[in-house]
Write an enzyme that holds these catalytic residues in place. Structure first.
Site, PDB file in Angstrom:
ATOM      1  N   ARG A  36      31.868  41.684  45.521  1.00 21.87           N
ATOM      2  CA  ARG A  36      33.051  40.914  45.932  1.00 21.87           C
ATOM      3  C   ARG A  36      33.061  40.666  47.434  1.00 21.87           C
ATOM      4  NH1 ARG A  36      39.105  41.757  46.532  1.00 21.87           N
ATOM      5  NH2 ARG A  36      40.090  40.101  45.337  1.00 21.87           N
ATOM      6  N   ILE A  89      41.769  35.208  47.783  1.00 19.69           N
ATOM      7  CA  ILE A  89      40.947  35.723  46.680  1.00 19.69           C
ATOM      8  C   ILE A  89      41.936  36.470  45.803  1.00 19.69           C
ATOM      9  CG2 ILE A  89      39.026  37.151  45.997  1.00 19.69           C
ATOM     10  CD1 ILE A  89      37.855  36.949  48.635  1.00 19.69           C
ATOM     11  N   SER A  90      41.991  36.082  44.551  1.00 22.10           N
ATOM     12  CA  SER A  90      43.043  36.626  43.687  1.00 22.10           C
ATOM     13  C   SER A  90      42.878  38.139  43.478  1.00 22.10           C
ATOM     14  CB  SER A  90      43.022  35.918  42.345  1.00 22.10           C
ATOM     15  OG  SER A  90      42.998  34.520  42.551  1.00 22.10           O
ATOM     16  N   LYS A  91      43.985  38.754  43.051  1.00 20.94           N
ATOM     17  CA  LYS A  91      44.018  40.196  42.810  1.00 20.94           C
ATOM     18  C   LYS A  91      43.085  40.541  41.645  1.00 20.94           C
ATOM     19  CE  LYS A  91      47.435  43.737  41.853  1.00 20.94           C
ATOM     20  NZ  LYS A  91      48.811  44.073  41.588  1.00 20.94           N
ATOM     21  N   PRO A  92      42.145  41.493  41.836  1.00 19.21           N
ATOM     22  CA  PRO A  92      41.168  41.781  40.788  1.00 19.21           C
ATOM     23  C   PRO A  92      41.766  42.068  39.410  1.00 19.21           C
ATOM     24  CG  PRO A  92      40.484  42.819  42.820  1.00 19.21           C
ATOM     25  CD  PRO A  92      41.846  42.232  43.092  1.00 19.21           C
TER      26      PRO A  92
END
Ligand SMILES: C[S@@+](CC[C@H](N)C(=O)[O-])C[C@H]1O[C@@H](n2cnc3c(N)ncnc32)[C@H](O)[C@@H]1O
Length: 384
Positions: A36, A89-92
């Site tokens: 990531r 970046i979206s929350k995993p």
């Protein structure tokens, strides 16, 4: 940062997400496979401040593998904006939830809308294969940066620069369309670009309530698409579908005339599922809460409602020591009365949670929200 420290952080994130309800092994494996941090820009915004990788590499790496969204751009990249969050970046854990729901199989044709950093596109490459994955981004800088990040991580999906609300006709039909930006109106073009038996999944919200997820499948014959709301996820908006930015209370001017009444409805009552239902019924109305003395959670606050198209506003003041609350309304729409009617409908319907609601999309993009099944559209409120 050493390779081993990033690998360990990556493994911890994958293990954590694998324990999440309903996350299949394939999704956890994809998260384990994609580094990531290669998609995290040098500069990210955390807790209202910019964090530079060079200034604090350890904090930067920790952030890259924490279960949190990372803000990567403000004001569409303009230096002179008001601080509007325009990319992240979206929350995993939300990404894992969406990918689990999507049930991507190898060889499925996938279109992602909102490339952002490219991280989710890389996960889709792991799940479907890069030859079957396309992703589209409206911002030229983000598009260029995501392409480079994908290449550095070893992925080469089709990366498209353009308006994702139009989909990407050259690659259609798609087995899955996943949007990672919130919409108020699902474009019919997305449904048109779905393969038979395909599914589209998107964050969805109203000016009043952002947001939830909705998944739509084409109905038999392909003349409409429908599905239910679920989840709890406030994504950033598609650029052309943003509710008006700025504080609602700033539109309340001293020279405005208003009527004043009182109500027994406590201003904090229409939150959560009530506010989701109210948002379905109160077209284009935005709400903000202003806490007295700037103390969030205090029992003295004012709720403001505003319709930017007519300039109508309502304010509604909470004071725990009273049993009736003063309401002011200005403009052609009596927004508080509309809200009260929507809240009464929701209460009479048994206070349904948002997962009992669904949406049917028709050619032309008309959206019909319903309760329990498509034969029970929610009523349209008369404009007060
Ligand atoms: C939450 S971010 C996407 C996160 C991304 N999928 C990731 O893995 O990092 C939403 C993105 O949607 C983009 N966006 C907004 N409106 C768009 C549009 N009409 N078409 C394509 N992209 C859009 C924004 O620029 C932003 O990068």
């Amino acid at each position: 940062m050493t390779p081993s420290s990033s690998a360990a952080a990556q493994e911890r994130l994958a293990v954590r997400l694998a324990q999440q309800d309903k996350v299949p092994a394939a999704v956890a494996d994809a998260i384990r496979a994609v580094p990531r941090h290669l998609f995290v820009p040098e500069r990210i915004r955390l807790g209202g401040r910019w964090l530079e990788r060079s200034a604090d590499p350890r904090a930067w790496l920790e952030a890259a593998y924490a279960d949190q969204p990372l803000i990567t751009q403000l004001d569409d990249g303009r230096p002179d904006g008001t601080g509007y969050i325009s990319s992240s970046i979206s929350k995993p854990s939300i990404v894992a939830e969406m990918l689990a729901y999507l049930q991507v199989g190898e060889g499925d044709r996938i279109l992602e809308i909102g490339t952002g950093s490219g991280w989710n596109a890389a996960l889709l490459c792991e799940l479907a294969g890069e030859d079957d994955t396309a992703t589209i981004e409206i911002d030229p800088d983000l598009h260029t940066r995501a392409r480079a990040a994908l290449a550095s991580a070893g992925y080469a999906p089709e990366t498209v620069f353009g308006d994702g609300l139009k989909g990407h006709p050259p690659g259609a039909p798609y087995d899955r369309i996943i949007s990672t930006m919130a919409v108020q109106h699902v474009p019919w073009t997305w449904a048109e670009q779905l393969a038979e038996g395909g599914m589209l999944l998107t964050p969805w919200g109203t000016a009043y309530h952002n947001g939830v997820l909705v998944s739509l499948r084409p109905d038999p014959g392909g003349h409409s698409a429908s599905g239910r709301f679920f989840g709890d996820a406030a994504f950033m908006w598609a650029r052309s579908q943003r509710p008006p930015h700025g504080a609602v209370e700033d539109r309340v001017l001293p020279e405005h005339d208003y009527t004043e009444t009182t109500t027994r409805l406590y201003p904090a009552e229409p939150l959560g599922d009530a506010s989701f239902a109210i948002g379905l019924m109160l077209e284009d109305v935005k709400e903000t809460i202003v806490w007295e003395d700037d103390v969030p959670g205090s029992d003295r606050f004012t709720v403001y409602l505003m319709d930017p198209h007519t300039g109508s506003w309502a304010s509604w003041h909470a004071d725990a020591s009273r049993s009736r609350y003063p309401v002011r309304q200005h403009g052609p729409r009596l927004l508080f009365e509309e809200l009260e009617a929507a809240h009464a409908w929701w209460t009479e319907a048994g206070r349904p949670d948002h997962t009992r609601f669904g949406l049917t999309l028709a050619p032309g993009g008309e959206q019909v929200p319903w309760l329990d099944d498509p034969n029970h559209p929610i009523p349209t409120l008369p404009r007060a």
